[in-house]
Each structure stands twice: as structure tokens, then as C-alpha cells.
Design a protein around this motif. Structure first.
Motif, PDB file in Angstrom:
ATOM      1  N   ALA A 113     -17.424 -66.982  26.920  1.00 14.57           N
ATOM      2  CA  ALA A 113     -18.119 -66.518  25.719  1.00 14.57           C
ATOM      3  C   ALA A 113     -18.466 -67.666  24.771  1.00 14.57           C
ATOM      4  O   ALA A 113     -19.056 -67.448  23.720  1.00 14.57           O
ATOM      5  CB  ALA A 113     -17.296 -65.469  24.971  1.00 14.57           C
ATOM      6  N   LEU A 116     -15.328 -70.425  19.625  1.00 13.36           N
ATOM      7  CA  LEU A 116     -14.445 -69.542  18.886  1.00 13.36           C
ATOM      8  C   LEU A 116     -14.858 -69.546  17.421  1.00 13.36           C
ATOM      9  O   LEU A 116     -15.643 -70.395  16.980  1.00 13.36           O
ATOM     10  CB  LEU A 116     -12.995 -70.008  19.047  1.00 13.36           C
ATOM     11  CG  LEU A 116     -12.478 -70.018  20.485  1.00 13.36           C
ATOM     12  CD1 LEU A 116     -11.101 -70.658  20.561  1.00 13.36           C
ATOM     13  CD2 LEU A 116     -12.435 -68.603  21.042  1.00 13.36           C
ATOM     14  N   ASN A 122     -19.173 -63.611  17.499  1.00 13.81           N
ATOM     15  CA  ASN A 122     -19.583 -63.940  18.861  1.00 13.81           C
ATOM     16  C   ASN A 122     -18.822 -63.063  19.851  1.00 13.81           C
ATOM     17  O   ASN A 122     -17.818 -63.464  20.413  1.00 13.81           O
ATOM     18  CB  ASN A 122     -19.314 -65.426  19.137  1.00 13.81           C
ATOM     19  CG  ASN A 122     -19.826 -65.868  20.488  1.00 13.81           C
ATOM     20  OD1 ASN A 122     -20.819 -65.334  20.958  1.00 13.81           O
ATOM     21  ND2 ASN A 122     -19.167 -66.828  21.096  1.00 13.81           N
ATOM     22  N   ARG A 123     -19.324 -61.831  20.055  1.00 11.83           N
ATOM     23  CA  ARG A 123     -18.616 -60.850  20.882  1.00 11.83           C
ATOM     24  C   ARG A 123     -19.572 -60.230  21.915  1.00 11.83           C
ATOM     25  O   ARG A 123     -19.901 -59.042  21.842  1.00 11.83           O
ATOM     26  CB  ARG A 123     -18.007 -59.763  19.998  1.00 11.83           C
ATOM     27  CG  ARG A 123     -17.149 -60.295  18.862  1.00 11.83           C
ATOM     28  CD  ARG A 123     -16.593 -59.149  17.998  1.00 11.83           C
ATOM     29  NE  ARG A 123     -16.027 -59.624  16.750  1.00 11.83           N
ATOM     30  CZ  ARG A 123     -14.782 -60.064  16.593  1.00 11.83           C
ATOM     31  NH1 ARG A 123     -13.966 -60.089  17.622  1.00 11.83           N
ATOM     32  NH2 ARG A 123     -14.349 -60.472  15.417  1.00 11.83           N
ATOM     33  N   TRP A 133     -18.155 -60.217  28.386  1.00 12.26           N
ATOM     34  CA  TRP A 133     -16.790 -59.691  28.474  1.00 12.26           C
ATOM     35  C   TRP A 133     -16.604 -58.778  29.682  1.00 12.26           C
ATOM     36  O   TRP A 133     -15.576 -58.816  30.362  1.00 12.26           O
ATOM     37  CB  TRP A 133     -16.440 -58.936  27.190  1.00 12.26           C
ATOM     38  CG  TRP A 133     -15.146 -58.189  27.254  1.00 12.26           C
ATOM     39  CD1 TRP A 133     -14.967 -56.844  27.240  1.00 12.26           C
ATOM     40  CD2 TRP A 133     -13.824 -58.759  27.355  1.00 12.26           C
ATOM     41  NE1 TRP A 133     -13.624 -56.530  27.330  1.00 12.26           N
ATOM     42  CE2 TRP A 133     -12.903 -57.677  27.399  1.00 12.26           C
ATOM     43  CE3 TRP A 133     -13.345 -60.054  27.411  1.00 12.26           C
ATOM     44  CZ2 TRP A 133     -11.540 -57.884  27.498  1.00 12.26           C
ATOM     45  CZ3 TRP A 133     -11.969 -60.240  27.511  1.00 12.26           C
ATOM     46  CH2 TRP A 133     -11.087 -59.167  27.544  1.00 12.26           C
ATOM     47  N   TYR A 146     -10.719 -66.245  26.670  1.00  9.69           N
ATOM     48  CA  TYR A 146     -11.418 -65.746  25.498  1.00  9.69           C
ATOM     49  C   TYR A 146     -10.501 -65.862  24.286  1.00  9.69           C
ATOM     50  O   TYR A 146      -9.270 -65.840  24.417  1.00  9.69           O
ATOM     51  CB  TYR A 146     -11.796 -64.271  25.658  1.00  9.69           C
ATOM     52  CG  TYR A 146     -12.813 -63.969  26.736  1.00  9.69           C
ATOM     53  CD1 TYR A 146     -14.144 -63.731  26.416  1.00  9.69           C
ATOM     54  CD2 TYR A 146     -12.435 -63.901  28.083  1.00  9.69           C
ATOM     55  CE1 TYR A 146     -15.083 -63.436  27.404  1.00  9.69           C
ATOM     56  CE2 TYR A 146     -13.360 -63.616  29.074  1.00  9.69           C
ATOM     57  CZ  TYR A 146     -14.685 -63.377  28.738  1.00  9.69           C
ATOM     58  OH  TYR A 146     -15.600 -63.094  29.704  1.00  9.69           O
ATOM     59  N   ASN A 148     -13.746 -63.238  20.340  1.00  9.41           N
ATOM     60  CA  ASN A 148     -14.827 -63.014  21.307  1.00  9.41           C
ATOM     61  C   ASN A 148     -14.875 -61.589  21.851  1.00  9.41           C
ATOM     62  O   ASN A 148     -15.764 -61.276  22.651  1.00  9.41           O
ATOM     63  CB  ASN A 148     -14.678 -63.954  22.517  1.00  9.41           C
ATOM     64  CG  ASN A 148     -14.786 -65.421  22.197  1.00  9.41           C
ATOM     65  OD1 ASN A 148     -14.050 -66.224  22.754  1.00  9.41           O
ATOM     66  ND2 ASN A 148     -15.708 -65.804  21.322  1.00  9.41           N
TER      67      ASN A 148
END
Length: 295
Positions: free
Chosen positions: A138, A141, A150-151, A156, A163, A167
Motif C-alpha cells: 500500500a 504510512l 491511504n487505504r 488490501w 501494512y 493503510n
């Protein structure tokens, strides 16, 4: 053989933390948290008791100042440290979803002051036994609570690796903070290697400047100083600033724009965010992505 219980870890609780994974065909992953607490033995005991009392157990609890390691349940069961993402039970995504609570605070990245030892290396060996790669799919951080955005759900749900809590879709925390991601892996060299951490790539700042300044009007696609440029472009891809198709070893207009966005992220503006690499921003990028800088 994959590890479920880490021999060196102290058992915490009754060993029951969750159940079977919902998405066992998805690659395994690790999630790093911070406890937003102090460190040391008293904090270790208090945090472990609290997590059990509120049924929010991760798999592992680690103190980066004493190398103390505890384990709440088997790594092949789900933990309880993440919120669901709508109908997706986030704790149960992946072949394994190993969650680590690190004593400390997101505002003070633990990799700046930690003392990793044999327990840390045992933990990383257990993680690698599940074929989890030493990557952060991802990307970056969060550096603050306001930066915790930032997700990416598609990443995912499909990519194995490491991660941060920052994230994970469906969650709003920004831990573990701006830790040095490459340091997590360098502190536990892979067994069977030379016993030392492989040398980091060295990026020549003067080569990058020359590549970026060759002609601001040129499109992406040149090859000037390709090796140096590729290292930086791949880091910009990991930061979510450059589409992977533009990581071609040139320093064209797309890379200039991406580097300018990085400079703004690091607090620069105006002429100081012109997309031409500088020593300060390049060294910071290198700390996060495993390369050193030749000035």
C-alpha cells in the motif's frame, strides 16, 4: 513449515482470539499497530491485560525497547485488532493476517529508538514462514492523524505483504506512524544468507538532477542515468505518487510531477517543490525505501 506459535514468545491470555479466515486464497499479510502507550515491563503487562479485557487482541505484542514478545493466539487464526470494512471482516482477510501491537506512540516512530533482538528476529522468521514478502504494497504510512487516508481497498484485498494500521480500509487510526519500513526487514536478515544485510542501492544525486533537468519539456521515455532513476521511480510508485507504467528509468514530466508532489508532502512549496531532487528529500525517501544517497 508455517509457524503458528513462536517458541520465544510469552503466551498471553487463553490462546483463543478468533477463528478461521474468510479469504484463505488471498496472500498472507502483516499489520503493524502501536499501542499509544509507554514502553517497558509494566506497560507490557498493562497493555496485554487491557487488550484481553476489551477483546481487541492482536496476535503479537512487542516491546521495541526490551525485545519482549508476547503472543495471544495462533497466527493462522484471525485477530481482533481491526474494525470491519462494511461487510468485510477485515481481520479475516488473507491466508493469514498477522497483527502486531508495538509498545509506543505513532507520533514517535519506534524505529528511531528501538533495540531489536532475538525475539524480534524470531517474530520475523515466523512471518516469513508464511511466505509474506518484505514489502509494503500500500506504499507509504501516515505521518500524522490528518494524513491517514491511504487505504486502498483493491490493494488490501489482493496483495500480500506488510501494512500499517493507517493503510487498512474501514479503519481510522494513523499508527504505527512514520516508521522506517526498510529497517523492519534489515533488523532480521533472512536465514540462509550471508548473515549480513544486503548492501543498499546507492543513488547518485547528481545523476538524478542531470536526468530531471535535461529538458523539462521532454515526455517520459528517456534513458539518462536509468539505474539511478529507476530506484527513485519505484519508490515514488510505492508512495502512491507515480503510476507504475511510468517507472521506466527516465526522469520525464510524470516523474518530475511526482517528485514535486513528494516535496510538497515533505513540507516544501513554491520553487522548493519544483520536482528536481534535493539532498534532504532524497535521503528521507531513501530511508523509507532502502537506498542510500551519494551527494
Amino acid at each position: 513449515m508455517s509457524t503458528n506459535w513462536i517458541e520465544k514468545a510469552r503466551r498471553l491470555g487463553d490462546g483463543s482470539i478468533g477463528g478461521a479466515m474468510d479469504h484463505p486464497s488471498v496472500p498472507g499479510r502483516v499489520v503493524w499497530h502501536t499501542t499509544e502507550s509507554g514502553t517497558g515491563d509494566d506497560a507490557f503487562k498493562a497493555v496485554a491485560a487491557h487488550l484481553i479485557s476489551v477483546t481487541a487482541e492482536p496476535h503479537l505484542l512487542y516491546d521495541p525497547t526490551t525485545d519482549r514478545l508476547g503472543q495471544f493466539g495462533p497466527l493462522n487464526h484471525s485477530a481482533r485488532a481491526l474494525r470491519n470494512d462494511g461487510s468485510t471482516r477485515t481481520n479475516r482477510v488473507g491466508k493469514v493476517c498477522i497483527q502486531i501491537e508495538v509498545l509506543g506512540r505513532a507520533a514517535k516512530p519506534f524505529t528511531k529508538t528501538w533495540e531489536p533482538g532475538p525475539n524480534y528476529r524470531a517474530m520475523m522468521a515466523a512471518i516469513r514462514s508464511w511466505k509474506i514478502p518484505d514489502t509494503f504494497p500500500a506504499g507509504r504510512l501516515a505521518t500524522s492523524a490528518s494524513d491517514a487516508t491511504n487505504r486502498p481497498r483493491t490493494v488490501w484485498m489482493s496483495k500480500g505483504g506488510h501494512y500499517g494500521h493507517a493503510n487498512i480500509p474501514g479503519n481510522d487510526h494513523w499508527d504505527p506512524g512514520d516508521i522506517d519500513r526498510s529497517a523492519l526487514f534489515e533488523a532480521a536478515p533472512v536465514e540462509g544468507g550471508t548473515g549480513t544485510t544486503p548492501a543498499k542501492p546507492v543513488v547518485d544525486l547528481s545523476n538524478l538532477i542531470a536526468a530531471a533537468r535535461r529538458d523539462p519539456g521532454l515526455p517520459q521515455g528517456g534513458t539518462t542515468h536509468k539505474a539511478d532513476v529507476l530506484v527513485v521511480e519505484k519508490a515514488l510508485v510505492a508512495e502512491g505518487l507515480l503510476p507504475s507504467r511510468w517507472a521506466d528509468g527516465s526522469f520525464g514530466t510524470r516523474t518530475v510531477e511526482a517528485y514535486a508532489a513528494l516535496q510538497r508532502r515533505y513540507g516544501y512549496s513554491g520553487g522548493d517543490a519544483n520536482g528536481i531532487p534535493g539532498q534532504t528529500t532524497l535521503r528521507k525517501l531513501g530511508q523509507h525505501h532502502g537506498f542510500t544517497v551519494k551527494a
